[in-house]
Design an enzyme around this catalytic site. Structure first.
Site, PDB file in Angstrom:
ATOM      1  N   HIS A  78      -4.760  -1.876  -5.632  1.00  0.00           N
ATOM      2  CA  HIS A  78      -4.009  -0.723  -6.133  1.00  0.00           C
ATOM      3  C   HIS A  78      -4.987   0.369  -6.532  1.00  0.00           C
ATOM      4  CE1 HIS A  78      -0.293  -3.412  -7.182  1.00  0.00           C
ATOM      5  NE2 HIS A  78      -0.657  -3.488  -5.929  1.00  0.00           N
ATOM      6  N   ASP A  97       0.814  -1.220   0.000  1.00  0.00           N
ATOM      7  CA  ASP A  97       0.000   0.000   0.000  1.00  0.00           C
ATOM      8  C   ASP A  97       0.848   1.270   0.000  1.00  0.00           C
ATOM      9  OD1 ASP A  97      -2.180  -1.728   0.176  1.00  0.00           O
ATOM     10  OD2 ASP A  97      -2.099  -1.735   2.363  1.00  0.00           O
ATOM     11  N   ARG A 109       1.785 -29.411  -7.087  1.00  0.00           N
ATOM     12  CA  ARG A 109       1.618 -29.813  -8.490  1.00  0.00           C
ATOM     13  C   ARG A 109       0.368 -30.621  -8.824  1.00  0.00           C
ATOM     14  NH1 ARG A 109       7.154 -32.208  -7.858  1.00  0.00           N
ATOM     15  NH2 ARG A 109       6.297 -31.988  -5.764  1.00  0.00           N
ATOM     16  N   ARG A 165      -9.748  -3.157   6.102  1.00  0.00           N
ATOM     17  CA  ARG A 165      -9.224  -3.171   7.469  1.00  0.00           C
ATOM     18  C   ARG A 165      -8.421  -1.890   7.739  1.00  0.00           C
ATOM     19  NH1 ARG A 165      -5.939  -8.769   7.726  1.00  0.00           N
ATOM     20  NH2 ARG A 165      -5.489  -8.205   5.576  1.00  0.00           N
ATOM     21  N   LYS A 186      -0.664   4.135  -8.108  1.00  0.00           N
ATOM     22  CA  LYS A 186      -0.578   5.525  -8.573  1.00  0.00           C
ATOM     23  C   LYS A 186       0.686   5.732  -9.413  1.00  0.00           C
ATOM     24  CE  LYS A 186       0.378  10.197  -7.366  1.00  0.00           C
ATOM     25  NZ  LYS A 186       0.369  11.345  -6.494  1.00  0.00           N
TER      26      LYS A 186
HETATM   27  P1  GDP Z   1      -0.713   0.189  -3.559  1.00  0.00           P
HETATM   28  O1  GDP Z   1      -1.289  -1.075  -3.061  1.00  0.00           O
HETATM   29  O2  GDP Z   1       0.764   0.274  -3.331  1.00  0.00           O
HETATM   30  O3  GDP Z   1      -1.071   0.504  -4.976  1.00  0.00           O
HETATM   31  O4  GDP Z   1      -1.341   1.342  -2.652  1.00  0.00           O
HETATM   32  P2  GDP Z   1      -2.899   1.506  -2.280  1.00  0.00           P
HETATM   33  O5  GDP Z   1      -3.596   2.038  -3.456  1.00  0.00           O
HETATM   34  O6  GDP Z   1      -3.422   0.269  -1.649  1.00  0.00           O
HETATM   35  O7  GDP Z   1      -2.804   2.556  -1.110  1.00  0.00           O
HETATM   36  C1  GDP Z   1      -2.252   3.822  -1.297  1.00  0.00           C
HETATM   37  C2  GDP Z   1      -3.321   4.861  -0.945  1.00  0.00           C
HETATM   38  O8  GDP Z   1      -2.740   6.140  -0.898  1.00  0.00           O
HETATM   39  C3  GDP Z   1      -4.425   4.958  -1.968  1.00  0.00           C
HETATM   40  O9  GDP Z   1      -5.609   5.344  -1.337  1.00  0.00           O
HETATM   41  C4  GDP Z   1      -3.938   6.069  -2.899  1.00  0.00           C
HETATM   42  O10 GDP Z   1      -4.995   6.730  -3.585  1.00  0.00           O
HETATM   43  C5  GDP Z   1      -3.283   6.985  -1.907  1.00  0.00           C
HETATM   44  N1  GDP Z   1      -2.143   7.764  -2.389  1.00  0.00           N
HETATM   45  C6  GDP Z   1      -1.171   7.393  -3.264  1.00  0.00           C
HETATM   46  N2  GDP Z   1      -0.235   8.351  -3.335  1.00  0.00           N
HETATM   47  C7  GDP Z   1      -0.626   9.334  -2.493  1.00  0.00           C
HETATM   48  C8  GDP Z   1      -0.041  10.576  -2.088  1.00  0.00           C
HETATM   49  O11 GDP Z   1       1.024  10.979  -2.517  1.00  0.00           O
HETATM   50  N3  GDP Z   1      -0.746  11.304  -1.152  1.00  0.00           N
HETATM   51  C9  GDP Z   1      -1.937  10.889  -0.628  1.00  0.00           C
HETATM   52  N4  GDP Z   1      -2.537  11.657   0.277  1.00  0.00           N
HETATM   53  N5  GDP Z   1      -2.491   9.724  -0.988  1.00  0.00           N
HETATM   54  C10 GDP Z   1      -1.841   8.960  -1.888  1.00  0.00           C
HETATM   55  P1  IMO Z   2      -0.767  -4.277  -2.225  1.00  0.00           P
HETATM   56  O1  IMO Z   2      -0.355  -4.782  -3.577  1.00  0.00           O
HETATM   57  C1  IMO Z   2      -0.912  -4.763   2.106  1.00  0.00           C
HETATM   58  C2  IMO Z   2      -0.603  -8.855   3.646  1.00  0.00           C
HETATM   59  C3  IMO Z   2      -1.883  -9.279   4.354  1.00  0.00           C
HETATM   60  C4  IMO Z   2      -1.291 -10.255   5.364  1.00  0.00           C
HETATM   61  C5  IMO Z   2      -0.178 -10.940   4.576  1.00  0.00           C
HETATM   62  C6  IMO Z   2      -0.584 -12.280   3.975  1.00  0.00           C
HETATM   63  O2  IMO Z   2      -2.092  -3.612  -2.206  1.00  0.00           O
HETATM   64  O3  IMO Z   2       0.316  -3.477  -1.604  1.00  0.00           O
HETATM   65  P2  IMO Z   2      -2.181 -12.973   1.970  1.00  0.00           P
HETATM   66  O4  IMO Z   2      -3.630 -12.732   1.757  1.00  0.00           O
HETATM   67  O5  IMO Z   2      -1.308 -12.433   0.891  1.00  0.00           O
HETATM   68  O6  IMO Z   2      -1.859 -14.408   2.290  1.00  0.00           O
HETATM   69  O7  IMO Z   2      -1.828 -12.153   3.313  1.00  0.00           O
HETATM   70  O8  IMO Z   2       0.172 -10.045   3.535  1.00  0.00           O
HETATM   71  N1  IMO Z   2      -0.799  -8.336   2.264  1.00  0.00           N
HETATM   72  C7  IMO Z   2      -0.859  -7.036   1.960  1.00  0.00           C
HETATM   73  N2  IMO Z   2      -0.834  -5.947   2.742  1.00  0.00           N
HETATM   74  N3  IMO Z   2      -0.984  -4.630   0.768  1.00  0.00           N
HETATM   75  C8  IMO Z   2      -0.982  -5.704  -0.025  1.00  0.00           C
HETATM   76  O9  IMO Z   2      -0.964  -5.619  -1.375  1.00  0.00           O
HETATM   77  C9  IMO Z   2      -0.938  -6.991   0.561  1.00  0.00           C
HETATM   78  N4  IMO Z   2      -0.948  -8.244   0.075  1.00  0.00           N
HETATM   79  C10 IMO Z   2      -0.847  -9.056   1.125  1.00  0.00           C
HETATM   80  O10 IMO Z   2      -2.507  -8.197   4.968  1.00  0.00           O
HETATM   81  O11 IMO Z   2      -0.703  -9.550   6.424  1.00  0.00           O
HETATM   82 MG    MG Z   3      -2.790  -1.736  -1.768  1.00  0.00          MG
END
Ligand code: GDP
Ligand code: IMO
Ligand code: MG
Length: 461
Positions: A57, A29, A178, A339, A34
């Site tokens: 994402h 996250d 497998r 969460r 982005k």
């Molecule tokens: P990812 O899983 O790495 O793609 O990240 P996520 O999308 O799950 O979580 C990142 C969150 O931060 C999302 O709600 C984005 O819209 C937000 N976000 C990304 N870059 C920025 C930033 O520079 N500033 C703020 N305030 N929010 C951001």
């Molecule tokens: P993005 O791509 C945040 C975390 C889960 C858990 C552990 C194992 O959005 O960054 P799983 O379901 O993969 O067996 O869970 O990994 N987890 C993530 N946490 N962002 C993710 O993906 C995650 N993918 C898995 O919360 O702790």
């Molecule tokens: Mg994410």
């Protein structure tokens, strides 16, 4: 064997298109979606190489938010290939839902291609994930601390992993096992499909019942379900390894989109509190069939603070008002599960380790705007472990729990950063914060995120 100048060695990639990777450097996250969306216009294909629908994402374009789970984030641009590589575990229902959701919003998804060798997340994988997590939760209450104490781990005991319950671990386990695994290409071969699902059900029935399932999986029903999934995705299922080689041979440019993140890597993360795939740039060759030598640029995405979802150590965790404030400002609630994310100060020991593992060539620092409004900011620049201070990460979830962060405190900033579009527009304290990240990790900052929208980005010269 000697090759002539015109022989196979000559085609080792000299004229092939440029490949770039985007990977997360913390616990997920970081804003990978982005960053991928932002730079995707310069590429012909965007490729997922690991993970599955555990990823979430978010991409925000002119105030419109898209939450992508399996779809590569380049899908929002017409005319690009969006490739799901062989290293991904694919829940076909999630793909179909994403396709129809995007189509309803006017997004063309005809560029989607899914590897015929990507593994299928079957309904019984999700059931197993749920049941295992529930069993571990019960065990943590009954066994608790009794199982702890032998790895210098400071008494972690039995804990659930805190998975997303998307069936990720059980599906990757079947891939390694497998005989009971189903791949996307199998969805188009009825006889193979029936045999594989029958084997899977025979092997899984007793195990699922033992974990509390009411009934054995229904092989006939699952085979019919899988056949229907294949029918709907038939046009997208292809050999993506040759596809990617052909694209590169034509000089086309490929962007790899990491899911999950480095500290959740099954080998290099805070095991066992990790996901089940290779989440770093090291996962690209095996997850797509693209050679290591093809990837010239690796962008590491780092959030300006730390977050983590699920269990496992987060040494800089803020369980106080400061943590709540950052969570609220950053809207730190999971894109996949909703969460609340655990929040902490930036951990540069961890980030430096991640930079090293992937060979990061530049950093994208995201969510810097969220840190506005604090008098001072803390950053972990060392760990105290067994009385000794180290700047080396400890890649073991149990052992790491016994370490403590050693902080460097720096001045905070109060200006609203969300309208800044150049480094000059950032307060000097924010620039110093970025300097500290650069000097500690040894990687240059190329992008800075100051808001969720595509436009809210600073491109450093
Ligand atoms: P990812 O899983 O790495 O793609 O990240 P996520 O999308 O799950 O979580 C990142 C969150 O931060 C999302 O709600 C984005 O819209 C937000 N976000 C990304 N870059 C920025 C930033 O520079 N500033 C703020 N305030 N929010 C951001
Ligand atoms: P993005 O791509 C945040 C975390 C889960 C858990 C552990 C194992 O959005 O960054 P799983 O379901 O993969 O067996 O869970 O990994 N987890 C993530 N946490 N962002 C993710 O993906 C995650 N993918 C898995 O919360 O702790
Ligand atoms: Mg994410």
């Amino acid at each position: 064997m000697q090759h002539t100048a015109a022989g196979p060695n000559k085609t080792s990639g000299m004229n092939h298109g440029r490949c770039t990777a985007v990977v997360g450097l913390q616990w997920g996250d970081e804003g990978k979606g982005k960053v991928v969306d932002l730079i995707a216009p310069a590429y012909d294909a965007v490729v997922r190489f690991n993970g599955g629908a555990n990823a979430g994402h978010s991409v925000v374009v002119k105030g419109e938010r898209y939450a992508l789970h399996l779809m590569p984030s380049g899908i929002l641009y017409p005319g690009k290939l969006a490739v799901i590589g062989n290293g991904v575990v694919v829940d076909p229902e999630v793909v179909l839902k994403e396709i129809s959701g995007l189509n309803t919003r006017g997004v063309d998804t005809s560029g989607l291609v899914i590897s015929d060798r990507a593994h299928v997340v079957m309904p019984y994988h999700k059931q197993e994930d749920e049941l295992r997590e529930a069993t571990l939760t019960v065990m943590s209450a009954t066994i608790g601390e009794a199982g702890a104490g032998d790895g210098g781990g400071g008494g972690a005991g039995v804990k659930s992993i805190g998975t997303t319950k998307r069936g990720i671990g059980p599906c990757y386990a079947d891939k390694a096992q497998r005989a009971s695994a189903v791949r996307m290409g199998d969805l188009l071969r009825p006889a193979v499909l029936r045999r594989k699902i029958e084997i899977a059900c025979a092997l899984k029935g007793p195990m699922l019942r033992g974990l509390g399932a009411q009934a054995n999986p229904d092989a006939a029903g699952l085979t019919e379900w899988a056949r229907r999934m294949g029918e709907q995705l038939r046009d997208a299922i292809k050999d993506t390894t040759y596809l990617l080689h052909d694209l590169r041979a034509q000089g086309k440019r490929v962007l790899f989109e990491g899911a999950n993140a480095t500290l959740l890597d099954v080998d290099h993360g805070t095991y066992p509190y990790v996901t089940s795939s290779s989440t770093t740039a090291l996962g690209i060759p095996s997850g797509t069939g693209t050679p290591c030598s093809a990837i010239s640029e690796i962008i590491g995405v780092v959030k300006a603070y730390s977050t983590r979802v699920g269990n496992g150590p987060l040494l800089t965790e803020l369980l106080d008002e400061t943590g709540d404030r950052i969570r609220d400002r950053g809207r730190e609630y999971g894109t996949t599960t909703g969460r609340p994310r655990r929040v902490g100060w930036l951990d540069l020991v961890a980030v430096k380790y991640s930079v090293m593992l992937s060979g990061v060539t530049s950093l994208a620092v995201t969510l810097l705007d969220v840190l506005s409004g604090f008098d001072e900011l803390k950053v972990a620049t060392g760990y105290r472990f067994n009385g000794v201070v180290t700047d080396r990460f400890i890649p073991d979830g149990e052992v790491l729990s016994a370490a403590e962060p050693v902080y460097t405190t720096v001045p905070g900033f109060s200006a609203d950063l969300t309208t800044a579009r150049s480094m000059d527009e950032l307060p000097v304290e924010a620039r110093r914060y970025l300097d500290l990240i650069e000097s500690f990790t040894g990687a240059e900052v190329g992008l800075v995120g100051v808001g969720p929208d595509r436009e809210q980005t600073i491109r450093c010269a």
